[in-house]
Design an enzyme around this catalytic site. Structure first.
Site, PDB file in Angstrom:
ATOM      1  N   HIS A 128       0.831  -1.211   0.000  1.00  0.00           N
ATOM      2  CA  HIS A 128       0.000   0.000   0.000  1.00  0.00           C
ATOM      3  C   HIS A 128       0.866   1.260   0.000  1.00  0.00           C
ATOM      4  CE1 HIS A 128      -3.793  -1.952   0.092  1.00  0.00           C
ATOM      5  NE2 HIS A 128      -3.394  -2.754   1.053  1.00  0.00           N
ATOM      6  N   ARG A 184     -12.069   2.150 -10.683  1.00  0.00           N
ATOM      7  CA  ARG A 184     -12.429   1.174  -9.649  1.00  0.00           C
ATOM      8  C   ARG A 184     -13.718   1.634  -8.995  1.00  0.00           C
ATOM      9  NH1 ARG A 184      -7.211   2.801  -8.458  1.00  0.00           N
ATOM     10  NH2 ARG A 184      -5.590   1.382  -9.168  1.00  0.00           N
ATOM     11  N   ARG A 191     -14.557  -0.832 -14.214  1.00  0.00           N
ATOM     12  CA  ARG A 191     -14.491  -2.224 -13.771  1.00  0.00           C
ATOM     13  C   ARG A 191     -15.654  -2.509 -12.823  1.00  0.00           C
ATOM     14  NH1 ARG A 191      -9.337  -3.884 -10.425  1.00  0.00           N
ATOM     15  NH2 ARG A 191     -10.378  -2.706  -8.804  1.00  0.00           N
ATOM     16  N   GLU A 214      -6.138 -11.326 -15.166  1.00  0.00           N
ATOM     17  CA  GLU A 214      -5.358 -11.302 -13.932  1.00  0.00           C
ATOM     18  C   GLU A 214      -4.961 -12.704 -13.508  1.00  0.00           C
ATOM     19  OE1 GLU A 214      -7.395  -8.084 -11.192  1.00  0.00           O
ATOM     20  OE2 GLU A 214      -8.861  -9.184 -12.371  1.00  0.00           O
ATOM     21  N   ASN A 268      -0.726  -6.534 -11.323  1.00  0.00           N
ATOM     22  CA  ASN A 268      -0.470  -6.839  -9.907  1.00  0.00           C
ATOM     23  C   ASN A 268      -0.954  -8.248  -9.568  1.00  0.00           C
ATOM     24  OD1 ASN A 268       0.182  -4.185 -10.016  1.00  0.00           O
ATOM     25  ND2 ASN A 268      -1.431  -3.488  -8.645  1.00  0.00           N
ATOM     26  N   ASP A 269      -2.231  -8.516  -9.896  1.00  0.00           N
ATOM     27  CA  ASP A 269      -2.768  -9.841  -9.602  1.00  0.00           C
ATOM     28  C   ASP A 269      -2.166 -10.900 -10.521  1.00  0.00           C
ATOM     29  OD1 ASP A 269      -4.336  -9.881  -7.333  1.00  0.00           O
ATOM     30  OD2 ASP A 269      -6.060  -8.989  -8.347  1.00  0.00           O
ATOM     31  N   ARG A 288       0.478 -10.688  -2.726  1.00  0.00           N
ATOM     32  CA  ARG A 288       0.953  -9.325  -2.968  1.00  0.00           C
ATOM     33  C   ARG A 288       0.989  -8.467  -1.713  1.00  0.00           C
ATOM     34  NH1 ARG A 288      -3.990  -6.752  -6.456  1.00  0.00           N
ATOM     35  NH2 ARG A 288      -3.088  -4.801  -5.822  1.00  0.00           N
ATOM     36  N   CYS A 340      -3.493  -2.163 -17.110  1.00  0.00           N
ATOM     37  CA  CYS A 340      -3.920  -1.170 -16.140  1.00  0.00           C
ATOM     38  C   CYS A 340      -3.322  -1.468 -14.760  1.00  0.00           C
ATOM     39  CB  CYS A 340      -5.438  -1.091 -16.051  1.00  0.00           C
ATOM     40  SG  CYS A 340      -6.205  -2.607 -15.497  1.00  0.00           S
TER      41      CYS A 340
END
Lengths: 89, 560
Positions: B189, B291, B327, B416, B439-440, B450, B487
């Site tokens: 984060h 998001r 999304r 993902e 990321n995923d 993660r 993204c």
């Protein structure tokens, strides 16, 4: 010597976060020992943690109780505070 | 350890910046006081507590006044908690039992915090504030520096174990030149927040534990390095790069493109409609990832169609004639929602999340699609919708059908999960586009959580295994004639962005703060060169090797 006052809360988000902080400041400002009660539960009106823990919502009936001197002026001030909508600004 | 000849400490750089300045360390919370009997009497201990609470209150009030706005409200509420009668009573009870001031404060605050936590909701969240206030009072009693973000009175490089989100939010960006954390990976984060705010940062620098207040360092995010006691030559080089970057940031905003003119639209990742104006200002050519979780996270029930519509209209109005990819609600794993999935799962990242959770609660998906269709009707933006965490062709097909039923023309999927990358061609025969969430995709490809610092080393989107999956999706896009975007955080790393374009990605979406750096880097490479850089990265044995190979190939091009 104690005096009580029953008030219907006017703030649109009740007594959470910012309005709770303003209420406690107002209570401390009166210099009078007061409690705030909702239903069975009563807390020190000068305690932000206590006031927030009551979970007061708009339209709830709460009871203010003041002890000692100058109770009427203090109750007037807090009654006015509780009736006002503090989430407007 | 010999001074002045230090080799650079390595971590993971966030962004492209470089900064030079003195270190100020984030003080750790004080060690828990022992349950010892006081050698002072109760009045003396009580006086010590009062004095410490007053000092902490004055400090927090002063910080609040300096910060203003929301930070001031948060800090003023902390002051009220520090002085709260219920806390004072609990402290007095401990002191009456002969405890030391330190122990009384520590345990009394913890008890009250526990009561708050039991109440849950907003009050539960205030428990963390109480722990923070208690740590400050205990530090004041011991004469130690206040825990938290330091305030040395001059610009500094902040060195911390890791930062809590609240600490990051309160950082004074005029004072913090750069951020170095000892823990944390590129998708922690802290890293995401630093990237969002454009803070120069290197995270996960284990050796930074040795840095002390006043040490001069160069923080080089582009090279993921922190150099202690730099030479004059190193400092001059850093100053030149700071100037160069300032010029790049001030460069006119052009549409994203490679050196040969190949367009690469640069889009923004947004988490609420409020940030749309800033994204437009920084040159976002649309939104590549909006998001929608913010609409759902603060409530126990899903918001109504009307409430959602209002938020979507606000977003779409900022991008007339531009593409906006929204999304569908992505709940589960690190962002659980009680009304979607209340089952206890041993492996939430592998559980009922993303589109899986939506299909299990169809009415939530249908409401969201209705609200989006209504907002689309009312505005001029080109609305695309996509499903989170799709793992099969069947899921892609169901989502497309739902979206089309609600009148939404362009429906795609997020890639993902490795399975959807591997069958991307079959998926793109049905879906209108694919957007890769790196990321995923990295988490699932490398089997590395993660959010877990201990496996942060595996969480690197430069890994050739991840790049190979991106290539599969890029090739599927070319075969089907459907657009493919990225993204994830990877798109915000300028050289990696070039690699992604070389692998067949058409659009890049990132935190708006990263747009200028990526725009500048793309202009240095032709399509052919991007493909060569990507090929070099793909054939490397590991993530570090891929980065090195990409750098070497890119440098060879610019020397030509």
């Amino acid at each position: 010597m104690s005096a009580t006052r029953t008030v219907t809360v006017g703030s649109s988000h009740g007594l959470h976060a910012r309005p709770a902080k303003l209420f406690v400041e107002a209570a401390q400002g009166t210099g009078v020992q007061m409690t705030l009660a909702k239903g069975e539960k009563s807390v020190n009106a000068a305690s932000i943690l206590g006031v927030m823990s009551l979970g007061v919502e708009k339209g709830d009936e709460v009871v203010l109780t003041a002890e000692g001197e100058n109770t009427e002026a203090a109750l007037d001030a807090l009654e006015e505070f509780l009736k006002t909508d503090h989430d407007e600004a | 350890m010999p001074p002045a000849t230090q080799s650079a400490m390595k971590g993971t750089g966030i962004g492209q910046g470089i900064a030079v300045g003195p270190v100020a360390r984030m003080s750790p919370p004080p060690a828990a006081p022992a349950d010892a009997t006081s050698t002072l009497n109760q009045e003396q201990e009580s006086a010590r507590v009062n004095e410490a609470v007053q000092a902490v209150s004055a400090d927090l009030t002063a910080r609040g006044e300096a910060a203003g706005g929301q930070a001031q409200e948060v800090l003023e509420a902390q002051v009220m908690m520090a002085q709260d009668p219920s806390v004072t009573e609990a402290v007095d009870a401990k002191l009456a039992a002969g405890k030391t001031a330190e122990y009384a404060v520590h345990t009394a605050f913890a008890e009250v915090a526990e009561q708050l936590q039991a109440l849950g909701g907003y009050l539960g969240e205030r428990a963390a504030d109480l722990h923070d206030v208690a740590a400050r009072v205990v530090a004041a009693l011991r004469g130690e520096p206040a825990p938290g973000v330091p305030d040395p009175g001059h610009p500094y490089v902040l060195v911390a174990q890791d930062l809590a989100p609240a600490d990051t939010a309160l950082l004074d960006l005029n004072q913090v030149l750069a951020l170095v954390t000892i823990e944390g990976g590129p998708t922690s984060h802290t890293a995401i927040l630093a990237r969002g705010k454009g803070i120069i940062a290197v995270v996960g620098v284990k050796e930074a534990a040795e840095l002390t207040d006043g040490d001069e360092v160069i923080v080089d995010a582009a090279h993921s390095a922190v150099t202690l006691a730099p030479s004059q030559e190193q400092k001059d080089e850093a100053a030149a790069r700071i100037e160069q970057r300032r010029a790049a940031q001030a460069a006119p905003i052009t549409e994203g493109a490679l050196a040969d003119g190949t367009p690469v639209p640069l889009l923004a990742n947004l988490g609420s409609p409020e940030n749309a104006a800033e994204a437009v200002e920084l040159g976002a050519e649309g939104v590549g990832l909006f998001r929608t979780e913010f609409l759902f996270l603060s409530s126990d029930t899903a918001p109504s169609v009307a409430e959602q519509r209002e938020a979507y209209v606000k977003l779409l109005q900022a991008f007339p004639g531009k593409k906006v990819v929204v999304r569908a609600l992505d709940a589960g794993a690190d962002k659980p929602l009680p009304f979607l999935n209340d089952a206890e799962e041993e492996n939430p990242a592998l559980g009922l999340r993303g589109l899986r959770a939506l299909l299990a609660s169809e009415e939530i998906l249908r409401d969201q699609l209705s609200a989006l269709a209504e907002a689309h009707e009312a505005t001029e933006a080109d609305l695309w919708v996509m499903a989170p965490m799709v793992s099969t062709v069947e899921e892609a097909e169901i989502f497309s059908r739902f979206a089309h039923q609600h009148g939404l023309k362009t429906a795609g999927v997020m890639v993902e999960v490795p399975s959807s990358a591997l069958v991307a061609e079959q998926i793109l025969q049905i879906s209108d586009f694919a957007s890769i969430g790196t990321n995923d995709l990295t988490q699932y490809t490398m089997a590395a959580d993660r959010l877990l610092g201990s496996v942060a080393g595996l969480q690197d989107p430069w890994h050739p295994a991840v790049l190979k999956l991106v290539k599969e999706v890029g090739a599927a896009g070319a075969a089907t004639g459907k657009p493919v975007g990225v993204c994830g955080e990877a798109a915000a790393d300028p050289l990696l962005a070039v690699v992604l374009v070389g692998l067949g990605v058409h659009t890049l979406s990132m935190a708006p703060a990263a747009l200028a750096d990526v725009r500048a880097e793309l202009l240095h490479h032709t399509k052919e060169q991007a493909e060569a850089i990507a090929a070099a990265a793909l054939s490397a044995p590991d993530a570090a090797g891929a980065l090195e190979a990409a750098r070497t190939t890119a440098a060879a091009h610019s020397a030509e």
